[in-house]
Design an enzyme around this catalytic site. Structure first.
Site, PDB file in Angstrom:
ATOM      1  CB  CYS A  28      -9.325   0.050  -0.298  1.00 17.88           C
ATOM      2  SG  CYS A  28      -8.191  -1.172  -1.159  1.00 17.88           S
ATOM      3  CG  HIS A  42      -9.739   2.673  -3.984  1.00 14.54           C
ATOM      4  ND1 HIS A  42      -8.973   3.292  -2.824  1.00 14.54           N
ATOM      5  CD2 HIS A  42      -9.157   1.403  -4.009  1.00 14.54           C
ATOM      6  CE1 HIS A  42      -8.324   2.399  -2.296  1.00 14.54           C
ATOM      7  NE2 HIS A  42      -8.376   1.139  -3.070  1.00 14.54           N
ATOM      8  CD  GLU A  76     -10.641   6.438  -2.914  1.00 23.33           C
ATOM      9  OE1 GLU A  76     -11.578   5.565  -2.791  1.00 23.33           O
ATOM     10  OE2 GLU A  76      -9.390   5.938  -3.259  1.00 23.33           O
TER      11      GLU A  76
HETATM   12  N1  LIG Z   1      -3.234  -3.239   1.206  1.00 23.74           N
HETATM   13  C1  LIG Z   1      -4.359  -3.725   1.328  1.00 23.74           C
HETATM   14  C2  LIG Z   1      -5.394  -2.776   0.963  1.00 23.74           C
HETATM   15  C3  LIG Z   1      -5.338  -2.120  -0.436  1.00 23.74           C
HETATM   16  C4  LIG Z   1      -5.475  -0.718  -0.689  1.00 23.74           C
HETATM   17  O1  LIG Z   1      -6.084   0.014   0.472  1.00 23.74           O
HETATM   18  N2  LIG Z   1      -4.915   0.021  -1.646  1.00 23.74           N
HETATM   19  C5  LIG Z   1      -5.079   1.236  -1.822  1.00 23.74           C
HETATM   20  C6  LIG Z   1      -3.690   1.955  -1.720  1.00 23.74           C
HETATM   21  C7  LIG Z   1      -3.651   3.468  -2.206  1.00 23.74           C
HETATM   22  C8  LIG Z   1      -4.755   4.251  -2.214  1.00 23.74           C
HETATM   23  O2  LIG Z   1      -4.937   4.877  -1.135  1.00 23.74           O
HETATM   24  O3  LIG Z   1      -5.332   4.382  -2.941  1.00 23.74           O
HETATM   25  C9  LIG Z   1      -4.670  -4.913   0.296  1.00 23.74           C
HETATM   26  O4  LIG Z   1      -3.631  -5.044  -0.723  1.00 23.74           O
HETATM   27  O5  LIG Z   1      -5.448  -5.546   0.217  1.00 23.74           O
END
Ligand SMILES: N[C@@H](CCC(=O)NCCCC(=O)O)C(=O)O
Length: 250
Positions: free
Chosen positions: A113, A221, A223
């Site tokens: 991400c 994601h 994970e």
């Molecule tokens: N802020 C960026 C990346 C989004 C992101 O990494 N979200 C995950 C947030 C919480 C987690 O770690 O699961 C965007 O909005 O593109």
């Protein structure tokens, strides 16, 4: 003799009360330990205070996690962020040079991400700051009113590109992925390969073309509940294998 790979997990800075902390998400640390079979080590976002050459000498892999924060646009000559956009300058100052140094040194790395977006920026690419307002793209954000299971549940198809790293891991041509992001790849950095596309054409997976080892970034994601998702698990297993290979050589 088998040595469990030491895998750095990049922290974010977070203000808790009057003090600033360095934090890493539990689900990332568990995915490194159980999915990749590594020894997770949280790496503080201390920027220039960390000797990155020293750090990568000691590590067998690096995981760049997601985060609600966003890369500051000056790193990719983008327009100023909209008011209220979350940033983590200390994390930017740590991750962007560290990604380049790790790839140059052949250290396996996996970006998720925000970590995926950092890989693109580190290699000279740029980002859409609001994907849902940029031309043909759908809204890739989660609904904050939804339960977490829904937010991180399957949301859209990911079209795996033939001939790339994802395809070589045995992933099918189409998998279902979650979607928890408002920013996305605008211009892909030089030296990066498109590994996967969302149905609207947004680039959602990349790899480093000339990397000596595993160097993958994904916008979704994996994970999240990876134990129950063979496609997500496969990514951590492959990342872990690359880290074990580096550990065995040192
Ligand atoms: N802020 C960026 C990346 C989004 C992101 O990494 N979200 C995950 C947030 C919480 C987690 O770690 O699961 C965007 O909005 O593109």
């Amino acid at each position: 003799m088998f040595r469990q790979p030491l895998i750095g997990v990049i922290a974010c800075t977070k203000q808790i009360g009057l003090h600033s902390y360095h934090v890493a998400g539990d689900k990332y640390l568990r995915a490194v330990a159980e999915g990749a079979g590594g020894l997770p080590l949280v790496i503080p976002a201390l920027g220039e205070l960390i000797d990155q050459a020293e750090l990568i000498q000691r590590l067998d892999g690096l995981l760049f996690t997601g985060s609600p924060s966003n890369v500051e646009p000056h790193h990719y000559q983008g327009p100023a962020s909209a008011p209220g956009t979350l940033h983590d300058p200390a994390r930017d100052r740590t991750t962007l040079p560290l990604i380049r140094a790790a790839v140059a040194a052949g250290v396996p790395l996996f970006g998720i991400c925000l970590g995926f977006q950092e890989m693109n920026v580190a290699f000279g690419g740029s980002l859409h700051q609001k994907v849902h307002e940029a031309g043909p793209f759908m809204d890739h954000r989660e609904s904050e009113e939804d339960a977490l299971e829904v937010q991180y549940g399957p949301r859209h198809t990911l079209h795996v590109q033939p001939g790339g790293l994802l395809a070589s891991l045995g992933l099918p041509r189409e998998i279902q992925v979650n979607s928890v992001h408002g920013q996305g790849v605008e211009r892909l950095g030089p030296g990066l390969r498109i590994e996967g596309l969302a149905p609207d054409g947004l680039i959602e997976a990349l790899s480093v073309i000339d990397a000596q080892s595993f160097a993958l970034g994904v916008q979704w994601h994996p994970e999240w509940q990876f134990q129950a998702n063979p496609h997500y698990l496969r990514l951590f297993q492959a990342f872990g294998d690359a880290c074990r290979q580096r550990a065995g050589r040192r």
